[in-house]
Write a protein that holds these residues in place. Structure first.
Motif, PDB file in Angstrom:
ATOM      1  N   LEU A  26       0.833  -1.194   0.016  1.00  0.00           N
ATOM      2  CA  LEU A  26       0.029  -0.036  -0.022  1.00  0.00           C
ATOM      3  C   LEU A  26       0.720   1.349  -0.151  1.00  0.00           C
ATOM      4  O   LEU A  26       0.684   2.227  -0.742  1.00  0.00           O
ATOM      5  N   VAL A  27       1.839   1.218   0.944  1.00  0.00           N
ATOM      6  CA  VAL A  27       2.896   2.496   0.924  1.00  0.00           C
ATOM      7  C   VAL A  27       3.520   2.550  -0.587  1.00  0.00           C
ATOM      8  O   VAL A  27       3.691   3.586  -1.056  1.00  0.00           O
ATOM      9  N   MET A  28       3.900   1.452  -1.375  1.00  0.00           N
ATOM     10  CA  MET A  28       4.529   1.581  -2.241  1.00  0.00           C
ATOM     11  C   MET A  28       3.573   2.036  -3.506  1.00  0.00           C
ATOM     12  O   MET A  28       4.139   3.049  -4.198  1.00  0.00           O
ATOM     13  N   GLU A  29       2.320   1.788  -3.456  1.00  0.00           N
ATOM     14  CA  GLU A  29       1.428   2.568  -4.264  1.00  0.00           C
ATOM     15  C   GLU A  29       1.079   3.990  -4.100  1.00  0.00           C
ATOM     16  O   GLU A  29       1.300   4.852  -5.046  1.00  0.00           O
ATOM     17  N   ALA A  30       1.330   4.297  -2.946  1.00  0.00           N
ATOM     18  CA  ALA A  30       1.098   5.671  -2.506  1.00  0.00           C
ATOM     19  C   ALA A  30       2.366   6.552  -2.774  1.00  0.00           C
ATOM     20  O   ALA A  30       2.081   7.738  -3.577  1.00  0.00           O
ATOM     21  N   VAL A  31       3.639   5.729  -2.782  1.00  0.00           N
ATOM     22  CA  VAL A  31       4.670   6.513  -3.186  1.00  0.00           C
ATOM     23  C   VAL A  31       4.727   6.514  -4.638  1.00  0.00           C
ATOM     24  O   VAL A  31       5.483   7.611  -5.212  1.00  0.00           O
ATOM     25  N   ARG A  32       4.037   5.690  -5.181  1.00  0.00           N
ATOM     26  CA  ARG A  32       4.267   5.742  -6.882  1.00  0.00           C
ATOM     27  C   ARG A  32       3.494   6.890  -7.154  1.00  0.00           C
ATOM     28  O   ARG A  32       3.804   7.518  -8.290  1.00  0.00           O
ATOM     29  N   GLN A  33       2.528   7.431  -6.544  1.00  0.00           N
ATOM     30  CA  GLN A  33       1.718   8.528  -6.812  1.00  0.00           C
ATOM     31  C   GLN A  33       2.198   9.925  -6.434  1.00  0.00           C
ATOM     32  O   GLN A  33       2.027  10.956  -6.963  1.00  0.00           O
ATOM     33  N   ASP A  34       2.919   9.569  -5.249  1.00  0.00           N
ATOM     34  CA  ASP A  34       3.393  10.987  -4.782  1.00  0.00           C
ATOM     35  C   ASP A  34       4.753  10.865  -3.658  1.00  0.00           C
ATOM     36  O   ASP A  34       4.389  10.080  -2.625  1.00  0.00           O
ATOM     37  N   LEU A  50      13.462  -0.452  -0.483  1.00  0.00           N
ATOM     38  CA  LEU A  50      12.338  -0.593  -1.511  1.00  0.00           C
ATOM     39  C   LEU A  50      11.202   0.380  -1.790  1.00  0.00           C
ATOM     40  O   LEU A  50      10.639   0.426  -2.765  1.00  0.00           O
ATOM     41  N   LEU A  51      11.267   1.096  -0.814  1.00  0.00           N
ATOM     42  CA  LEU A  51      10.065   2.158  -1.009  1.00  0.00           C
ATOM     43  C   LEU A  51      10.731   3.750  -1.225  1.00  0.00           C
ATOM     44  O   LEU A  51       9.967   4.722  -1.028  1.00  0.00           O
ATOM     45  N   THR A  52      11.965   3.758  -1.525  1.00  0.00           N
ATOM     46  CA  THR A  52      12.641   4.934  -1.860  1.00  0.00           C
ATOM     47  C   THR A  52      11.808   5.555  -3.162  1.00  0.00           C
ATOM     48  O   THR A  52      11.610   4.680  -4.001  1.00  0.00           O
TER      49      THR A  52
END
Length: 148
Positions: A26-34, A50-52
């Motif tokens: 979920l956090v990865m998807e959020a970071v993809r957007q912003d 992995l979330l940078t």
């Protein structure tokens, strides 16, 4: 519901329940957007490599529930010079082929496949031979050698 919200606006993560802020996909998807959405994630995820922003941008795999194409690898084998693969892209079954070094990861395979499709920024589901579920975007660092 929260997954759809962060797909539209990554900062919607700020309003998610605390357990959801600790969900890596979920956090990865959020970071993809912003990319600034990472600040809203659980403390335990803020330093996750992995979330940078750069890791998320380079990750070719779709999060479950996304509307994405499927790429099915039907051949993955070690050869003297590395790892060869053959895959079918989408329902049309366009055949993609490639050669990777022995040290290649699932992420390397995904990026090599993505470089061969019309939209090189697309995210997709990767199905491996004999696989029942798509590769998770959290598996990008898994070595291919262990899958053969």
């Amino acid at each position: 519901l929260v997954l759809e919200a962060v797909r539209l606006d990554g900062m919607a993560l700020a309003h998610a329940a605390e357990p959801l802020k600790a969900d890596r996909e979920l956090v990865m998807e959020a970071v993809r957007q912003d990319s600034s959405a990472l600040a809203c994630a659980a403390t335990s995820l803020k330093a996750d490599p992995l979330l940078t922003e750069s890791s998320v941008a380079a990750n070719p795999f779709a999060v479950q529930g996304a509307k994405s194409r499927v790429c099915s690898v039907f051949e993955l084998r070690a050869v003297e010079t590395g790892i060869r693969y053959r895959a079918a892209w989408g329902l049309g079954g366009k055949t993609l082929e490639g050669h990777l070094p022995h040290s290649a990861t699932l992420g390397d395979l995904g990026r090599d496949i993505r470089a061969q499709v019309p939209n090189p920024n697309t995210r997709f589901y990767l199905m491996l031979p004999d696989g029942e579920t798509p590769v998770s975007p959290l598996q990008v660092e898994q070595p291919l050698a262990g899958l053969m």
